[in-house]
Design an enzyme around this catalytic site. Structure first.
Site, mmCIF file in Angstrom:
data_model
loop_
_atom_site.group_PDB
_atom_site.id
_atom_site.type_symbol
_atom_site.label_atom_id
_atom_site.label_comp_id
_atom_site.label_asym_id
_atom_site.label_seq_id
_atom_site.Cartn_x
_atom_site.Cartn_y
_atom_site.Cartn_z
ATOM 1 C CB CYS A 134 -16.238 0.849 34.066
ATOM 2 S SG CYS A 134 -14.947 0.797 35.303
ATOM 3 C CG ASP A 141 -27.122 -11.218 0.772
ATOM 4 O OD1 ASP A 141 -27.984 -10.482 0.251
ATOM 5 O OD2 ASP A 141 -27.218 -11.683 1.920
ATOM 6 C CB SER A 189 -37.067 -9.761 -9.245
ATOM 7 O OG SER A 189 -36.560 -9.812 -7.971
ATOM 8 C CG LEU A 190 -32.689 -13.537 -10.476
ATOM 9 C CD1 LEU A 190 -31.430 -14.023 -9.775
ATOM 10 C CD2 LEU A 190 -32.703 -14.010 -11.922
ATOM 11 C CE1 TYR A 247 -2.529 1.877 -6.943
ATOM 12 C CE2 TYR A 247 -3.200 3.421 -5.225
ATOM 13 C CZ TYR A 247 -3.379 2.864 -6.484
ATOM 14 O OH TYR A 247 -4.408 3.308 -7.281
ATOM 15 C CE1 TYR A 256 -26.310 -9.535 -11.770
ATOM 16 C CE2 TYR A 256 -24.822 -9.543 -9.900
ATOM 17 C CZ TYR A 256 -26.036 -9.200 -10.467
ATOM 18 O OH TYR A 256 -26.964 -8.526 -9.730
ATOM 19 C CE LYS A 271 -33.535 -16.074 -1.226
ATOM 20 N NZ LYS A 271 -33.157 -14.657 -1.144
ATOM 21 C CB CYS A 284 -11.618 -1.130 35.433
ATOM 22 S SG CYS A 284 -12.715 -2.534 35.241
ATOM 23 C CB CYS A 291 -17.569 -1.517 36.985
ATOM 24 S SG CYS A 291 -16.479 -2.607 36.051
ATOM 25 C CE LYS A 305 -30.859 -14.162 -5.410
ATOM 26 N NZ LYS A 305 -30.723 -13.057 -4.508
ATOM 27 C CD GLU A 325 -26.341 -7.840 -5.936
ATOM 28 O OE1 GLU A 325 -26.620 -7.789 -7.149
ATOM 29 O OE2 GLU A 325 -27.199 -7.885 -5.048
ATOM 30 C CD GLU A 345 -23.800 -15.823 -12.814
ATOM 31 O OE1 GLU A 345 -23.313 -16.281 -13.866
ATOM 32 O OE2 GLU A 345 -24.253 -14.678 -12.715
ATOM 33 C CG ASP A 400 -1.988 -0.953 1.190
ATOM 34 O OD1 ASP A 400 -2.060 -1.674 0.173
ATOM 35 O OD2 ASP A 400 -2.777 -1.029 2.162
ATOM 36 C CB CYS A 402 -13.245 -2.307 39.085
ATOM 37 S SG CYS A 402 -14.102 -0.895 38.378
HETATM 38 S S1 IVH Z 1 -29.007 -12.077 -12.746
HETATM 39 C C1 IVH Z 1 -31.934 -10.405 -15.750
HETATM 40 N N1 IVH Z 1 -26.974 -12.927 -11.340
HETATM 41 O O1 IVH Z 1 -30.296 -11.096 -7.072
HETATM 42 C C2 IVH Z 1 -30.785 -10.677 -14.849
HETATM 43 N N2 IVH Z 1 -28.592 -11.587 -10.234
HETATM 44 O O2 IVH Z 1 -32.966 -11.750 -6.182
HETATM 45 C C3 IVH Z 1 -31.201 -10.744 -13.446
HETATM 46 N N3 IVH Z 1 -28.069 -11.131 -7.876
HETATM 47 O O3 IVH Z 1 -31.912 -8.428 -8.686
HETATM 48 C C4 IVH Z 1 -30.125 -10.780 -12.463
HETATM 49 N N4 IVH Z 1 -26.169 -12.247 -7.801
HETATM 50 O O4 IVH Z 1 -29.533 -8.036 -7.743
HETATM 51 C C5 IVH Z 1 -28.120 -12.218 -11.316
HETATM 52 N N5 IVH Z 1 -25.083 -13.741 -10.214
HETATM 53 C C6 IVH Z 1 -26.218 -13.017 -10.208
HETATM 54 C C7 IVH Z 1 -26.675 -12.367 -9.055
HETATM 55 C C8 IVH Z 1 -27.883 -11.657 -9.103
HETATM 56 C C9 IVH Z 1 -27.027 -11.495 -7.117
HETATM 57 C C10 IVH Z 1 -29.193 -10.297 -7.377
HETATM 58 C C11 IVH Z 1 -29.672 -9.274 -8.375
HETATM 59 C C12 IVH Z 1 -31.149 -9.576 -8.541
HETATM 60 C C13 IVH Z 1 -31.447 -10.315 -7.280
HETATM 61 C C14 IVH Z 1 -32.689 -11.165 -7.405
#
Ligand code: IVH
Length: 722
Positions: free
Chosen positions: A479, A139, A104-105, A58, A248, A367, A484, A461, A137, A196, A135, A55, A464
Site C-alpha cells: 500500500c 541444533d 553421527s550419533l 571496544y 564439545y 531427542k 495509511c 489495502c 545437543k 557446532e 550435555e 561496543d 485504507c
Molecule cells: S558428539 C563422536 N556432542 O549432533 C562425537 N554431537 O546428530 C560425535 N551435536 O554430528 C558428536 N551437539 O553435529 C556431540 N554436545 C554434542 C552435540 C553434538 C550437537 C551434533 C553433531 C552430530 C550430530 C548428531
C-alpha cells in the site's frame, strides 16, 4: 580462562588504554597490551556473555589496533583480533578431509530407549554402573577445527563426514572461536576439535526481520541460517550474521616432542597409538582421562564448551532426570537445542567400547519431542506493515505447540503461499523454530476433501482501501499511501521499540489504543501526549502514567543511531544506523550528502544509499526532523568533537576512490584528530583531495580548481606522519 587477578589487571590496562587514547593514538610499544586487552574483551563478550566495556569503547580500542597495524604491517600476527576481518570475497571452499571422520550419533526418543542403551553399554564395558557426561545437543551446523602450534589452522564443515568444505575465513569471523589457544601448555601440537556453529534465537529473529524488510523469503530455522551463513563467500557478511560456536569434543591430537606417553589419553584415530600425553614435570590434566575433563580443558583454553551446561552423573536414572530437567529450560536458552547427548565419561572406556561405521557406541542422543503439530487453516488475513507491505497471516484452529498456543502464523508473502500450495480448509503441519516464530511447514495434501478453497489476494489495502502495487522484482504487495493509518501506527510502534528509542511501557497495545482514541497521530505526537486524558483511562494509574512520561522524556537523549533506526528508513537496520550516526555530527548533515558520499560509507551499497538519500531529500521528512529537534530530541552524534589542535589545523580534506592502506573511516578520523575538517564535496573551500584507486568525478572537478592540492594516499600518510 582468566583468573580474578588477571581480570583485574586486564580491566586496569583497559582503563589506561581508554584514557590514553582519548588524547593521542596508542603507541606502537603498547601493541601486545592492546591485543591482550581486545582478546580479553572478546572473551567476556563472546564466551562469558558478560561484557565489561561498551561496543563503542571496544570499537575505539580496536581502531587503535588497526591504526598501529596499518602503519606497521610487519607487526601483524595471524592471531591479532584484527585478523578476523578478511578482505574481498572467497573464491571457493576447497574440499578437505577431517583428521578423524565425523560420525553421527545414535538417536533415542524416550526413557525406555535410554535404559536399553545403558544396558548394552554396561555389558560392553563390563561394569555394573557407568559414569556419564550429559550435555545439550546443539541444533546448528557441525564443524571441525584444527589448531597447530597453538594457532587456528582451519575450519571444515561436516560434509559427508569424511571430508567437508574448508571454510576457515568464515570461521575466523566468529568471535567465540579463538584464533589461538595455548595447547602447547599441555604438550599438544596438532589438535582437532568438533563443535557446532549456531545463530542464536535473537539474531535469527533479527536476521529474518531484515530479510522481510528486503522482501526476501525468511529462513525456516536457526539451523538453516547457521549452515547457510557458513557458505557465504563474503566474510564480512558472515561477520554480520553474529554466529556463535560451542565446541564439545577433541577428536585428534599429536604431542610435542619431549612429551612422554603414559596412561591418560584423550582419543585418537583408530589404529594409531596417539594421544597418550603427559609431561614429566606436569600433573595429568583431567582432560586426559574423561570427556568432562576435555570440556574443562577446552574451557580453560578459552573455548566455549558446554562446561556449565554439562552434568556428570552416575547411572542412567540420573541421566533421564537431567534430560527432563534441561528440557524444561529449553525455551529460556538463547540458542536452539534439539535434545541432549549422553557420553560415557571415561575415555579409556570409550576406547574399549569403540564405534560402528555410523556412530560411537559410547554416546547417544536423546531427542526432544519435535515441536510440530497439525491444525486447520481457517482463513487468511492481510496485515499492513510499517512500509506498507501486505503480509498474509494464517488463522488456525488454536493448537498447543511447545508450551504455547498457536493460532496465528505469518505466511510472509504471496510467493510463499503459492510455493506451499496452501488452501483455506487445509490440514497443515506447524512447527515452532526458535521459541517465538511458528511457521507452516506444509499442507497435508493426502487428507484433502476437495472442499478446500484458494487463497485470494486483495487488490486494495484492507485498511485504507488504496489500490495495492507490486514493484518489479519484489515479492510483496504494497500500500503506497504513506498516510495509511496502519502504516502510521506501525511506524510509531517501531520508533518506540526496544532496539530503536526503547520507550518502556509504550508498546504495541498502548500505541494502538492512543491512536484509536485520537491522542496520537504521528511520531512527534509521542512527545506531547495528553497525559490528563490518559490518566482517566481504565488501567492507567498515576504511577503508570508517571512511568510512561519519564520513559518518553528520557528517550529524547537516546544516541543518534537509535533515532536513525527508529525513523524506519528502508534498508537501514541497526548496523547501518550506527554507520550513519558515526558519519555526521548532526543528523541534518545528511541533507547535504550526495549519493556518492553515502556510498563511500562503510557497507553502504547503492540500494541503501538511494533509500537514505531519498529520505533526507524529502521535504516532509526534513520537517519531521526539525519538529523532533524542536521537541528536544537529540539529533547530534556522540562523535568526539573535532580537535582544534594538531598539524592539520583548519585545513579541509576530502577522500575519493578506494584507499589501499587505510580504512576510509580511519583516515577521516586521523584528519579530525589532527584538527583538520572533512568536506563532502569538491569546492573552492577544499584544501586537500586525497585520491585512492579508481577516483572519478571528484578528481576531475578538483583538477579544475588550482587551489586544491591533490595527494596520493602515501603522500597523505607521510603528511600526517603515521
Ligand atoms: S558428539 C563422536 N556432542 O549432533 C562425537 N554431537 O546428530 C560425535 N551435536 O554430528 C558428536 N551437539 O553435529 C556431540 N554436545 C554434542 C552435540 C553434538 C550437537 C551434533 C553433531 C552430530 C550430530 C548428531
Amino acid at each position: 580462562m582468566y583468573s580474578p587477578e588477571q581480570t583485574k589487571k586486564l580491566q586496569q590496562l583497559t582503563n589506561n588504554l581508554l584514557a590514553a587514547s582519548k588524547t593521542h593514538p596508542v603507541e606502537k610499544s603498547k601493541l601486545e597490551e592492546l591485543k591482550d586487552v581486545l582478546r580479553f574483551h572478546e572473551y567476556r563478550y563472546a564466551i562469558m556473555n558478560d561484557p565489561l566495556i561498551s561496543d563503542f569503547e571496544y570499537d575505539g580500542l580496536y581502531k587503535q589496533l588497526e591504526h598501529i597495524e596499518t602503519a606497521h604491517p610487519d607487526l601483524v600476527t595471524a592471531d591479532s583480533p584484527s585478523q578476523r576481518v578478511a578482505k574481498g570475497l572467497t573464491k571457493e571452499f576447497p574440499t578437505m578431509q577431517h583428521l578423524v571422520p565425523m560420525l553421527s550419533l545414535e538417536n533415542s526418543y524416550n526413557e525406555q530407549d535410554l535404559l536399553d542403551w545403558d544396558r548394552r553399554a554396561r555389558e560392553l564395558s563390563g561394569l555394573e554402573e557407568l559414569e556419564y557426561c550429559v550435555e545439550p545437543k546443539f541444533d546448528g551446523a557441525s564443524i571441525s577445527l584444527t589448531y597447530e602450534n597453538d594457532m587456528l589452522l582451519r575450519g571444515v564443515t561436516r560434509g559427508d563426514g569424511v571430508a567437508g568444505d574448508e571454510i576457515t575465513t568464515n570461521i575466523r569471523q566468529i568471535r567465540s572461536v579463538p584464533l589461538s589457544a595455548s595447547f602447547s601448555k599441555y604438550g599438544l601440537q596438532v589438535v582437532e576439535i568438533r563443535g557446532e556453529i549456531l545463530m542464536n534465537k535473537n539474531n535469527f529473529k533479527k536476521y529474518n526481520e531484515q530479510l522481510a524488510e528486503q522482501n526476501l523469503a525468511p529462513l525456516a530455522n536457526p539451523r538453516n541460517a547457521a549452515a547457510g551463513s557458513l557458505r557465504i563467500k563474503d566474510p564480512k557478511e558472515v561477520s554480520r550474521r553474529n554466529l556463535e560456536a560451542f565446541l564439545y569434543h577433541i577428536s585428534y591430537f599429536t604431542t610435542l616432542e619431549g612429551w612422554q606417553m603414559t596412561d591418560g589419553h584423550l582419543a585418537g584415530p583408530e589404529g594409531e597409538d596417539m594421544g597418550k600425553v603427559r609431561s614429566k614435570d606436569m600433573p595429568v590434566h583431567p582432560a586426559l582421562k574423561t570427556h568432562s575433563g576435555s570440556l574443562q580443558l577446552l574451557w580453560d583454553l578459552g573455548f566455549r564448551s558446554p562446561q556449565k551446561e554439562k552434568k556428570v552423573v552416575k547411572g542412567i536414572q540420573a541421566v533421564v532426570d537431567y534430560c527432563h530437567e534441561f528440557e524444561k529450560q529449553r525455551d529460556n536458552l538463547p540458542y536452539e537445542i534439539d535434545g541432549m547427548v549422553i557420553k560415557v565419561n571415561s575415555i579409556a572406556l570409550q576406547d574399549k567400547m569403540g564405534m560402528t561405521t555410523h556412530h560411537p557406541r559410547w554416546a547417544i542422543a536423546f531427542k526432544f519431542k519435535a515441536r510440530q503439530a497439525t491444525s486447520t487453516l481457517r482463513k487468511v488475513e492481510f496485515q499492513v506493515g510499517r512500509t506498507g507491505s501486505i503480509t498474509p497471516v494464517a488463522k488456525l484452529d488454536p493448537v498447543p505447540l511447545g508450551g504455547v498456543t498457536v493460532s496465528s502464523v505469518s505466511l510472509f508473502n504471496e510467493e510463499v503461499v503459492r510455493e506451499k500450495d496452501l488452501k483455506i480448509g487445509d490440514q497443515v503441519l506447524v512447527e515452532r523454530a526458535g521459541d517465538v516464530i511458528p511457521y507452516i511447514v506444509k499442507p497435508l495434501t493426502d487428507v484433502r476433501t476437495g472442499k478446500e478453497t484458494s487463497i485470494v489476494f486483495p487488490t486494495h489495502c484492507p485498511v485504507c482501501g488504496d489500490k495495492l502495487v507490486k514493484p518489479e522484482g519484489e515479492a510483496v504487495w504494497r500500500c503506497v499511501n504513506i498516510n495509511c493509518p496502519a502504516q502510521v501506527v506501525e511506524r510509531i510502534i517501531h520508533f518506540a521499540s526496544k532496539d530503536a528509542m526503547d520507550i518502556r511501557s509504550f508498546g504495541d497495545a498502548n500505541v494502538r489504543k492512543f491512536y484509536e482514541l485520537g491522542f496520537l497521530k504521528d511520531v512527534p505526537g509521542i512527545y506531547h501526549l495528553p497525559y490528563d486524558k490518559i490518566r482517566e483511562l481504565e488501567g492507567f494509574g498515576e504511577k503508570s502514567v508517571g512511568n510512561l512520561q519519564t520513559a518518553i522524556e528520557t528517550s529524547k537523549q537516546q544516541p543518534l543511531h537509535r533515532l536513525i533506526f527508529g525513523l524506519g528508513i528502508r534498508y537501514v537496520g541497526e548496523t547501518t544506523a550506527k554507520t550513519l550516526a558515526a558519519a555526521v555530527s548532526h543528523l541534518s548533515d545528511f541533507t547535504e550528502y550526495s549519493l556518492e558520499d553515502l556510498q563511500n560509507l562503510e557497507d553502504v551499497g547503492p540500494k541503501v544509499a538511494t533509500s537514505v538519500y531519498q529520505f533526507f531529500h524529502n521535504k516532509d521528512n526534513k520537517a519531521l526532523l526539525e519538529k523532533l529537534e524542536s521537541l528536544g530530541l537529540n539529533l547530534k552524534s556522540q562523535k568526539a568533537a573535532p580537535s582544534t589542535e594538531g598539524n592539520l589545523n583548519g585545513q579541509t580534506f576530502l577522500f575519493t576512490g578506494t584507499l589501499n592502506r587505510l580504512k576510509r573511516s580511519d583516515a577521516e578520523e586521523i584528519v579530525e584528530k589532527n584538527g583538520g575538517k572533512l568536506l563532502s564535496g569538491v569546492s573552492s573551500k577544499l584544501n586537500y583531495l586525497i585520491v585512492g584507486e579508481d577516483a572519478g568525478s571528484k578528481l576531475e572537478k578538483a583538477k579544475k580548481i588550482p587551489s586544491i592540492k591533490i595527494l596520493t594516499e602515501d603522500e597523505f600518510i607521510k603528511m600526517v606522519n603515521i
